[in-house]
Every structure is written in C-alpha cells, then in structure tokens.
Write a protein that holds these residues in place. Structure first.
Motif, PDB file in Angstrom:
ATOM      1  N   VAL A  22      42.740 -64.295 119.582  1.00 49.28           N
ATOM      2  CA  VAL A  22      43.462 -64.916 118.461  1.00 49.28           C
ATOM      3  C   VAL A  22      43.060 -66.378 118.323  1.00 49.28           C
ATOM      4  O   VAL A  22      42.800 -66.872 117.214  1.00 49.28           O
ATOM      5  N   LEU A  23      43.003 -67.100 119.432  1.00 43.22           N
ATOM      6  CA  LEU A  23      42.644 -68.518 119.386  1.00 43.22           C
ATOM      7  C   LEU A  23      41.204 -68.714 118.924  1.00 43.22           C
ATOM      8  O   LEU A  23      40.900 -69.654 118.184  1.00 43.22           O
ATOM      9  N   MET A  24      40.313 -67.838 119.348  1.00 47.28           N
ATOM     10  CA  MET A  24      38.922 -67.922 118.913  1.00 47.28           C
ATOM     11  C   MET A  24      38.813 -67.699 117.408  1.00 47.28           C
ATOM     12  O   MET A  24      38.080 -68.397 116.698  1.00 47.28           O
ATOM     13  N   ASN A  25      39.571 -66.711 116.894  1.00 47.26           N
ATOM     14  CA  ASN A  25      39.571 -66.458 115.454  1.00 47.26           C
ATOM     15  C   ASN A  25      40.135 -67.648 114.686  1.00 47.26           C
ATOM     16  O   ASN A  25      39.619 -68.025 113.624  1.00 47.26           O
ATOM     17  N   LEU A  26      41.195 -68.250 115.221  1.00 48.04           N
ATOM     18  CA  LEU A  26      41.763 -69.435 114.582  1.00 48.04           C
ATOM     19  C   LEU A  26      40.767 -70.590 114.585  1.00 48.04           C
ATOM     20  O   LEU A  26      40.635 -71.317 113.596  1.00 48.04           O
ATOM     21  N   GLN A  27      40.098 -70.764 115.690  1.00 51.97           N
ATOM     22  CA  GLN A  27      39.110 -71.836 115.790  1.00 51.97           C
ATOM     23  C   GLN A  27      38.020 -71.681 114.736  1.00 51.97           C
ATOM     24  O   GLN A  27      37.570 -72.659 114.135  1.00 51.97           O
ATOM     25  N   THR A  28      37.599 -70.441 114.494  1.00 52.67           N
ATOM     26  CA  THR A  28      36.537 -70.183 113.525  1.00 52.67           C
ATOM     27  C   THR A  28      37.034 -70.286 112.091  1.00 52.67           C
ATOM     28  O   THR A  28      36.342 -70.791 111.206  1.00 52.67           O
ATOM     29  N   THR A  29      38.265 -69.822 111.856  1.00 55.05           N
ATOM     30  CA  THR A  29      38.777 -69.714 110.498  1.00 55.05           C
ATOM     31  C   THR A  29      39.362 -71.008 109.969  1.00 55.05           C
ATOM     32  O   THR A  29      39.121 -71.387 108.804  1.00 55.05           O
ATOM     33  N   THR A  30      40.123 -71.715 110.774  1.00 56.48           N
ATOM     34  CA  THR A  30      40.861 -72.893 110.301  1.00 56.48           C
ATOM     35  C   THR A  30      39.976 -73.928 109.610  1.00 56.48           C
ATOM     36  O   THR A  30      40.359 -74.460 108.559  1.00 56.48           O
ATOM     37  N   PRO A  31      38.784 -74.250 110.132  1.00 59.23           N
ATOM     38  CA  PRO A  31      37.953 -75.245 109.447  1.00 59.23           C
ATOM     39  C   PRO A  31      37.480 -74.820 108.063  1.00 59.23           C
ATOM     40  O   PRO A  31      37.032 -75.660 107.281  1.00 59.23           O
ATOM     41  N   THR A  32      37.542 -73.527 107.747  1.00 52.06           N
ATOM     42  CA  THR A  32      37.087 -73.048 106.440  1.00 52.06           C
ATOM     43  C   THR A  32      38.196 -73.044 105.393  1.00 52.06           C
ATOM     44  O   THR A  32      37.948 -72.735 104.233  1.00 52.06           O
ATOM     45  N   ILE A  33      39.419 -73.349 105.797  1.00 49.93           N
ATOM     46  CA  ILE A  33      40.563 -73.291 104.887  1.00 49.93           C
ATOM     47  C   ILE A  33      40.893 -74.681 104.379  1.00 49.93           C
ATOM     48  O   ILE A  33      40.960 -75.641 105.160  1.00 49.93           O
ATOM     49  N   THR A  34      41.123 -74.809 103.088  1.00 49.00           N
ATOM     50  CA  THR A  34      41.504 -76.087 102.519  1.00 49.00           C
ATOM     51  C   THR A  34      42.779 -76.605 103.176  1.00 49.00           C
ATOM     52  O   THR A  34      43.776 -75.892 103.262  1.00 49.00           O
ATOM     53  N   GLY A  35      42.738 -77.827 103.666  1.00 50.09           N
ATOM     54  CA  GLY A  35      43.878 -78.393 104.370  1.00 50.09           C
ATOM     55  C   GLY A  35      43.806 -78.217 105.864  1.00 50.09           C
ATOM     56  O   GLY A  35      44.595 -78.793 106.605  1.00 50.09           O
ATOM     57  N   THR A  76      41.118 -62.329 110.386  1.00 44.72           N
ATOM     58  CA  THR A  76      39.894 -61.577 110.628  1.00 44.72           C
ATOM     59  C   THR A  76      39.002 -61.489 109.388  1.00 44.72           C
ATOM     60  O   THR A  76      37.807 -61.777 109.462  1.00 44.72           O
ATOM     61  N   PRO A  77      39.551 -61.137 108.173  1.00 41.44           N
ATOM     62  CA  PRO A  77      38.691 -61.132 106.992  1.00 41.44           C
ATOM     63  C   PRO A  77      38.112 -62.506 106.683  1.00 41.44           C
ATOM     64  O   PRO A  77      36.953 -62.636 106.308  1.00 41.44           O
ATOM     65  N   LEU A  78      38.931 -63.563 106.851  1.00 40.89           N
ATOM     66  CA  LEU A  78      38.432 -64.902 106.589  1.00 40.89           C
ATOM     67  C   LEU A  78      37.315 -65.262 107.558  1.00 40.89           C
ATOM     68  O   LEU A  78      36.341 -65.903 107.212  1.00 40.89           O
ATOM     69  N   LYS A  79      37.462 -64.827 108.793  1.00 38.20           N
ATOM     70  CA  LYS A  79      36.442 -65.093 109.801  1.00 38.20           C
ATOM     71  C   LYS A  79      35.108 -64.477 109.395  1.00 38.20           C
ATOM     72  O   LYS A  79      34.042 -65.053 109.592  1.00 38.20           O
ATOM     73  N   LYS A  80      35.163 -63.308 108.760  1.00 35.58           N
ATOM     74  CA  LYS A  80      33.943 -62.623 108.369  1.00 35.58           C
ATOM     75  C   LYS A  80      33.372 -63.148 107.056  1.00 35.58           C
ATOM     76  O   LYS A  80      32.181 -63.294 106.896  1.00 35.58           O
ATOM     77  N   GLN A  81      34.278 -63.446 106.094  1.00 31.72           N
ATOM     78  CA  GLN A  81      33.829 -63.753 104.744  1.00 31.72           C
ATOM     79  C   GLN A  81      33.747 -65.237 104.459  1.00 31.72           C
ATOM     80  O   GLN A  81      33.049 -65.679 103.572  1.00 31.72           O
ATOM     81  N   GLY A  82      34.533 -66.057 105.190  1.00 36.86           N
ATOM     82  CA  GLY A  82      34.596 -67.474 104.879  1.00 36.86           C
ATOM     83  C   GLY A  82      35.577 -67.723 103.777  1.00 36.86           C
ATOM     84  O   GLY A  82      36.046 -66.809 103.089  1.00 36.86           O
ATOM     85  N   SER A  83      35.917 -68.968 103.592  1.00 39.47           N
ATOM     86  CA  SER A  83      36.875 -69.359 102.565  1.00 39.47           C
ATOM     87  C   SER A  83      36.432 -70.695 102.015  1.00 39.47           C
ATOM     88  O   SER A  83      35.291 -71.095 102.177  1.00 39.47           O
ATOM     89  N   SER A  84      37.349 -71.414 101.363  1.00 42.10           N
ATOM     90  CA  SER A  84      36.995 -72.684 100.780  1.00 42.10           C
ATOM     91  C   SER A  84      36.608 -73.663 101.868  1.00 42.10           C
ATOM     92  O   SER A  84      37.182 -73.663 102.942  1.00 42.10           O
ATOM     93  N   LYS A  85      35.632 -74.486 101.604  1.00 43.52           N
ATOM     94  CA  LYS A  85      35.103 -75.373 102.623  1.00 43.52           C
ATOM     95  C   LYS A  85      35.402 -76.826 102.283  1.00 43.52           C
ATOM     96  O   LYS A  85      35.540 -77.203 101.140  1.00 43.52           O
ATOM     97  N   LYS A  86      35.459 -77.631 103.353  1.00 42.66           N
ATOM     98  CA  LYS A  86      35.684 -79.063 103.202  1.00 42.66           C
ATOM     99  C   LYS A  86      34.615 -79.772 104.007  1.00 42.66           C
ATOM    100  O   LYS A  86      34.448 -79.507 105.188  1.00 42.66           O
ATOM    101  N   GLY A  87      33.912 -80.683 103.360  1.00 45.55           N
ATOM    102  CA  GLY A  87      32.729 -81.265 103.953  1.00 45.55           C
ATOM    103  C   GLY A  87      32.847 -82.092 105.097  1.00 45.55           C
ATOM    104  O   GLY A  87      33.406 -82.447 105.886  1.00 45.55           O
TER     105      GLY A  87
END
Length: 234
Positions: free
Chosen positions: A133-146, A223-234
């Motif tokens: 769960v923590l690994m998925n959060l680590q990967t996903t959180t940076p791709t989410i706006t905010g 999990t889907p966000l981890k695979k597909q990505g989401s909005s990015k912040k530079g």
C-alpha cells in the motif's frame, strides 16, 4: 558588550515581527480562502521569515484552523529566538525559518513514529500488505494534483483493513515529492507489524493504520492510477 546586546535584541525583534506577520497571513488563507496548504514570507528586517502550514486534507477547514491555533502556540515555545522551528501534529504541520525552504524535501528532517499494537494473526502477511500500500501511495501521490491521496486495502484472508494517506507540500516538484515519500516509506518498516505508523520529512507525510482516520468518500483506488498515471505537476 552593550552594542552587541542591542544588535541581538533588534534581531530577535525582527524575527518575532516577521513570525507574527507570516502567521497572520497563513491563518487568513486557511479561514478566508479555505486552504489546506499555505505559505507566507516577510522580507523586512535583518532576518526575513518564511512560514509553511500544511493540514491533512481529510479534515474540515474549522479543524484545520483549530490545528493551526494549537501548533502556532507550540512553535513559539520551541523556537526561543532561534532561526527556525517546526511542529508536527496529528492533523497538521507548521514550519518557520529565517531562510527560504519551500522547495526542501528531506534535507534537514526525517522521522518516524510508531503506535498501536502488534497485529494479530499472520504478521508477515500484514507487513507485506502495508508495504505494498505504501509503495503504491509513493508512486501515485506525486501524479495527483495537490500531491495527496487516501486509500484503504484489506489484508488477505480476512485480515484487517489498512487505511493509508500520503501528502507532499505543494511547493516541491513531482520528482521531489516522489523522493520525499521514498525516504519516508523506507523508514516505515521499523513500525511493522504494529497497527499504526507515521513518517515525516521536510516535504511530505505518510501514515498507515488499521483504524479509520478519514471519511470513506475521500479514498481513491490507487492501483489504476499507478498503472495509468494522472495529472502531473512539474
């Protein structure tokens, strides 16, 4: 010695004045603009001040404002004329420095706090589930706006539900957020198989628990966000 004392006295007054000014500005952003993350800078005097406040996004704005009131009192007690201080609370984080720091991630502060009890049943299954769960959060959180995400997952074989949350400060880059959460999550195994763990760094915060601590409607499927990505912040 008298001139030196006067200089030190003036510098402390500058720090106090800048601290008061930035605290008022941050408090105004929380209350009048409903912000969970706020920064303020005051450049006057010999010691310009920078303040950063971050509240957990699953709290209400009144609760965030109340948390700020608490930590703003606590930080005054610990900075004692020094050039910086920070206070980490269950609901929020406050930092003040007489220098710029808004882009820092793990440079000067990294800590972990463990709580709860050791989980019953198969501890290795619980440990591996939390780490996933923590690994998925680590990967996903940076791709989410905010830069924030809340999620939950059940441990296999009718094990407990794991509730987890991650948050980076909004003034770091996407890569800075990822690196910060990577450092934070690497410290979390020291808590396992305890039922609660928190990790803090200059630029991020992570928590897991077997007790729900955020509203169910705020969770996302990471999990889907981890695979597909989401909005990015530079």
């Amino acid at each position: 010695m008298q001139p030196v004392l006067r200089i030190l006295h003036v510098q402390l007054l500058d720090v106090q004045r800048n601290l008061n000014t930035t605290f008022r500005e941050v408090q105004g952003q929380i209350v009048t603009r409903n912000k969970y993350f706020a920064t303020a800078q005051q450049g006057g005097g010999n010691d310009p001040g920078s303040t950063l406040f971050q509240c957990r996004n699953y709290l209400s704005i009144p609760d965030c404002a109340a948390c700020f009131d608490v930590v703003s009192v606590q930080i005054r007690n610990c900075y004692g004329g020094a050039h910086g201080a920070r206070v980490v609370d269950d609901g929020c984080f406050l930092r003040y420095e007489t220098s710029a720091f808004f882009d820092q991630t793990t440079a000067t502060f990294n800590a972990v706090s463990c709580g709860g009890n050791q989980t019953k049943g198969e501890s290795s299954t619980f440990t591996s589930s939390v780490q996933q769960v923590l690994m998925n959060l680590q990967t996903t959180t940076p791709t989410i706006t905010g830069f924030h995400a809340a999620t939950k997952a059940q441990v296999p074989n009718n094990g407990p539900i794991i509730y987890a949350f991650a948050r980076c400060i909004e003034t770091v880059t996407q890569s800075g957020c990822f690196n910060c959460l990577n450092a934070a999550s690497s410290d979390m195994p020291t808590c396992l198989p305890n039922s609660d763990g928190k990790a803090f760094a200059d630029g991020c915060f992570m928590i897991y628990s077997t007790t729900s601590f955020f509203p169910g409607n705020q969770t996302i499927s990471i999990t889907p966000l981890k695979k597909q990505g989401s909005s990015k912040k530079g």
